[in-house]
Design a protein around this motif. Structure first.
Motif, PDB file in Angstrom:
ATOM      1  N   LYS A 165      -5.003  -6.171   7.252  1.00 49.64           N
ATOM      2  CA  LYS A 165      -6.158  -5.424   6.758  1.00 49.64           C
ATOM      3  C   LYS A 165      -7.352  -6.367   6.545  1.00 49.64           C
ATOM      4  O   LYS A 165      -7.206  -7.588   6.492  1.00 49.64           O
ATOM      5  CB  LYS A 165      -5.795  -4.703   5.451  1.00 49.64           C
ATOM      6  N   LEU A 169       0.745   4.500  -2.817  1.00 49.58           N
ATOM      7  CA  LEU A 169       0.756   5.950  -2.576  1.00 49.58           C
ATOM      8  C   LEU A 169       1.874   6.623  -3.366  1.00 49.58           C
ATOM      9  O   LEU A 169       1.675   7.637  -4.028  1.00 49.58           O
ATOM     10  CB  LEU A 169       0.954   6.244  -1.078  1.00 49.58           C
ATOM     11  N   GLY A 220       0.798  -1.226   0.000  1.00 46.41           N
ATOM     12  CA  GLY A 220       0.000   0.000   0.000  1.00 46.41           C
ATOM     13  C   GLY A 220       0.828   1.271   0.000  1.00 46.41           C
ATOM     14  O   GLY A 220       0.385   2.312  -0.497  1.00 46.41           O
ATOM     15  N   ASP A 242      -6.080   8.178   0.516  1.00 43.51           N
ATOM     16  CA  ASP A 242      -5.511   6.980   1.121  1.00 43.51           C
ATOM     17  C   ASP A 242      -6.722   6.212   1.662  1.00 43.51           C
ATOM     18  O   ASP A 242      -7.251   6.521   2.727  1.00 43.51           O
ATOM     19  CB  ASP A 242      -4.523   7.335   2.236  1.00 43.51           C
ATOM     20  N   THR A 248      -3.504   9.240  11.285  1.00 39.22           N
ATOM     21  CA  THR A 248      -3.447   8.153  10.315  1.00 39.22           C
ATOM     22  C   THR A 248      -2.240   7.288  10.619  1.00 39.22           C
ATOM     23  O   THR A 248      -1.434   7.604  11.497  1.00 39.22           O
ATOM     24  CB  THR A 248      -3.353   8.715   8.879  1.00 39.22           C
ATOM     25  N   PHE A 249      -2.113   6.201   9.853  1.00 36.30           N
ATOM     26  CA  PHE A 249      -0.932   5.348   9.952  1.00 36.30           C
ATOM     27  C   PHE A 249       0.274   6.113   9.392  1.00 36.30           C
ATOM     28  O   PHE A 249       0.136   6.887   8.448  1.00 36.30           O
ATOM     29  CB  PHE A 249      -1.188   4.060   9.155  1.00 36.30           C
ATOM     30  N   THR A 273       1.149   7.115   5.483  1.00 40.36           N
ATOM     31  CA  THR A 273       0.474   8.186   4.730  1.00 40.36           C
ATOM     32  C   THR A 273       1.414   9.389   4.615  1.00 40.36           C
ATOM     33  O   THR A 273       1.606   9.940   3.532  1.00 40.36           O
ATOM     34  CB  THR A 273      -0.828   8.636   5.451  1.00 40.36           C
ATOM     35  N   GLY A 312       0.539  -6.245   0.004  1.00 40.72           N
ATOM     36  CA  GLY A 312      -0.050  -5.877  -1.279  1.00 40.72           C
ATOM     37  C   GLY A 312      -0.802  -4.572  -1.187  1.00 40.72           C
ATOM     38  O   GLY A 312      -0.965  -4.002  -0.104  1.00 40.72           O
ATOM     39  N   SER A 324      -6.869   3.032   2.380  1.00 38.48           N
ATOM     40  CA  SER A 324      -6.393   1.753   2.924  1.00 38.48           C
ATOM     41  C   SER A 324      -7.412   1.054   3.821  1.00 38.48           C
ATOM     42  O   SER A 324      -7.390  -0.166   3.940  1.00 38.48           O
ATOM     43  CB  SER A 324      -5.111   1.964   3.726  1.00 38.48           C
TER      44      SER A 324
HETATM   45  C1  PLP Z   1      -1.849  -0.028   6.213  1.00 40.85           C
HETATM   46  C2  PLP Z   1      -1.864   1.393   5.802  1.00 40.85           C
HETATM   47  C3  PLP Z   1      -0.942   1.912   4.871  1.00 40.85           C
HETATM   48  C4  PLP Z   1       0.266   1.151   4.399  1.00 40.85           C
HETATM   49  O1  PLP Z   1       0.020   0.031   3.693  1.00 40.85           O
HETATM   50  P1  PLP Z   1       1.134  -1.127   3.544  1.00 40.85           P
HETATM   51  O2  PLP Z   1       0.454  -2.067   2.615  1.00 40.85           O
HETATM   52  O3  PLP Z   1       1.381  -1.693   4.899  1.00 40.85           O
HETATM   53  O4  PLP Z   1       2.347  -0.499   2.934  1.00 40.85           O
HETATM   54  C5  PLP Z   1      -1.096   3.240   4.480  1.00 40.85           C
HETATM   55  N1  PLP Z   1      -2.067   4.021   4.975  1.00 40.85           N
HETATM   56  C6  PLP Z   1      -2.949   3.570   5.886  1.00 40.85           C
HETATM   57  C7  PLP Z   1      -4.014   4.487   6.391  1.00 40.85           C
HETATM   58  C8  PLP Z   1      -2.871   2.244   6.352  1.00 40.85           C
HETATM   59  O5  PLP Z   1      -3.716   1.819   7.288  1.00 40.85           O
END
Ligand code: PLP
Length: 362
Positions: free
Chosen positions: A183, A63, A59, A154, A82-83, A86, A190, A156
């Motif tokens: 997730k 981005l 993910g 984003d 956020t995580f 981002t 992925g 995700s």
């Molecule tokens: C999980 C997540 C990501 C990163 O994704 P990865 O697949 O772990 O690289 C980015 N943004 C948010 C909000 C996420 O929860």
């Protein structure tokens, strides 16, 4: 009870998975946009109700490809709630992170504060549909149109989420997904880009494969972000289960609601949202109350997670602007265990421990 974490990866039916693995062994196609990746892209387009799904290896790279694809430069306005990836992915790509504050009820970017942060250097807004709650997309798009900005969502957390009957992945110029093992839907590692514009989509497909357009032609700057066939096999095995998985998580969430909603605030969802129940956040009155509940749960081998803590405007290598609502919320919020194999009995036990640590049920 054995250890309970905030989440536990969804595993497919073994026979279903093995059939896909057999196909990999008989074709010897392991990667490079193989047949399983193509099949998963088509299946996801149909399931999610979107035009183009471009699968990538994670993910974060989704981005990063979006930034290059849309030629983002200078400042990008995003949320500190956020995580980490981002915001860190922006810095990694030489872009300037500018944080706007959130709405303390929805946990999403506040369009009014986004407007305050727009400067001549701003090139994009990057909202996050936090815990699958649709952002105020109309207001964000109005701002983007008025100031000539791109919008990258984003998304995700937003797998399968619909607003007014339509997938929210169709919003903005590009939306990205993460299919990490933790997730809702996953391919071990992925991710994906959702791109409505066919020309941009074709460009993204080159970018994720070093910029190649054929064996002997390199058309543009690219990187290696290819999803492999084993990752796609996991996705293809899990996808048919997803409606049932979401139903199960809804039932678990409703069990938590029935025991906790009198005493704790949760997230306020936009009305007309078809939710995906990807997370179960609860908000405490203060950090001390959160720590008491966390400690009581940990003693029973239960490990919720403080999503998201710290608020990203507290980190030295990011924008240190004040974002009092994000900072305040991040100290008081925790996500409770929520995954397919969890039972309502365990949810009740967890809720009971939290109520007891918070001064008893009312
Ligand atoms: C999980 C997540 C990501 C990163 O994704 P990865 O697949 O772990 O690289 C980015 N943004 C948010 C909000 C996420 O929860």
């Amino acid at each position: 009870m054995s250890r309970i974490n905030v989440t536990s990866p969804l595993l497919p039916d073994r026979e279903t998975f093995d059939k896909f693995i057999d196909r990999i062994f008989s074709s010897s196609r392991l990667t490079n946009c193989g047949p399983l990746v193509q099949e998963l892209e088509a299946s996801l387009e149909a399931y999610l109700g979107v035009k183009n799904v471009v699968l990538v290896s994670n993910g974060t790279l989704a981005l990063q490809i979006a930034y290059k694809l849309l030629d983002i430069k200078g400042e990008v306005i995003t949320t500190p709630f956020t995580f980490i990836s981002t915001a860190s992915s922006l810095v990694w790509d030489g872009l300037d992170v500018v944080f706007a504050d959130i709405n303390a009820g929805t946990f999403n970017l506040d369009p009014l504060d986004v407007e305050n942060k727009i400067t001549p250097e701003t090139s994009a807004i990057m909202p996050v549909h936090v815990f699958g709650n649709p952002c105020e997309a109309e207001k964000i798009q109005e701002l983007a149109d008025k100031h000539g900005l791109k919008v990258i969502y984003d998304a995700s957390h937003a797998f399968g989420v619909k607003f007014k009957g339509e997938s929210i992945l169709n919003l903005g110029d590009v939306s990205t997904l993460s299919f990490h093992a933790t997730k809702l839907f996953h391919t071990i590692e992925g991710g994906a880009l959702i791109i409505n514009d066919d020309e941009l989509c074709a460009h993204a497909r080159k970018m994720l494969n070093f910029g190649f357009s054929g064996f002997e032609s390199i058309d543009c700057l690219g990187i290696n972000a290819k999803m492999n066939e084993f990752q796609a096999a996991m996705g293809l095995s899990l996808l048919p289960q997803m409606d049932e998985v979401i139903r199960k998580r809804k039932a678990l969430s409703e069990c938590y609601d029935s025991l906790l909603s009198k005493k704790f605030v949760s997230q306020s969802f936009q009305s007309e949202t078809e939710r995906n129940y990807s997370y179960y956040p609860i908000v405490f009155s203060d950090e001390a109350a959160l720590l008491r509940a966390q400690h009581a749960l940990n003693k029973k081998d239960i490990f919720p997670r403080r999503y998201f803590f710290p608020s990203l405007n507290e980190l030295d290598f990011l924008d240190r602007s004040e974002a009092p609502k994000s900072t305040g919320l991040s100290k008081r919020i925790i996500c409770l265990p929520l995954y397919n194999d969890l039972t309502t009995e365990v949810c009740s036990t967890i809720a009971g421990i939290i109520l007891e640590a918070s001064g008893g049920a009312q």
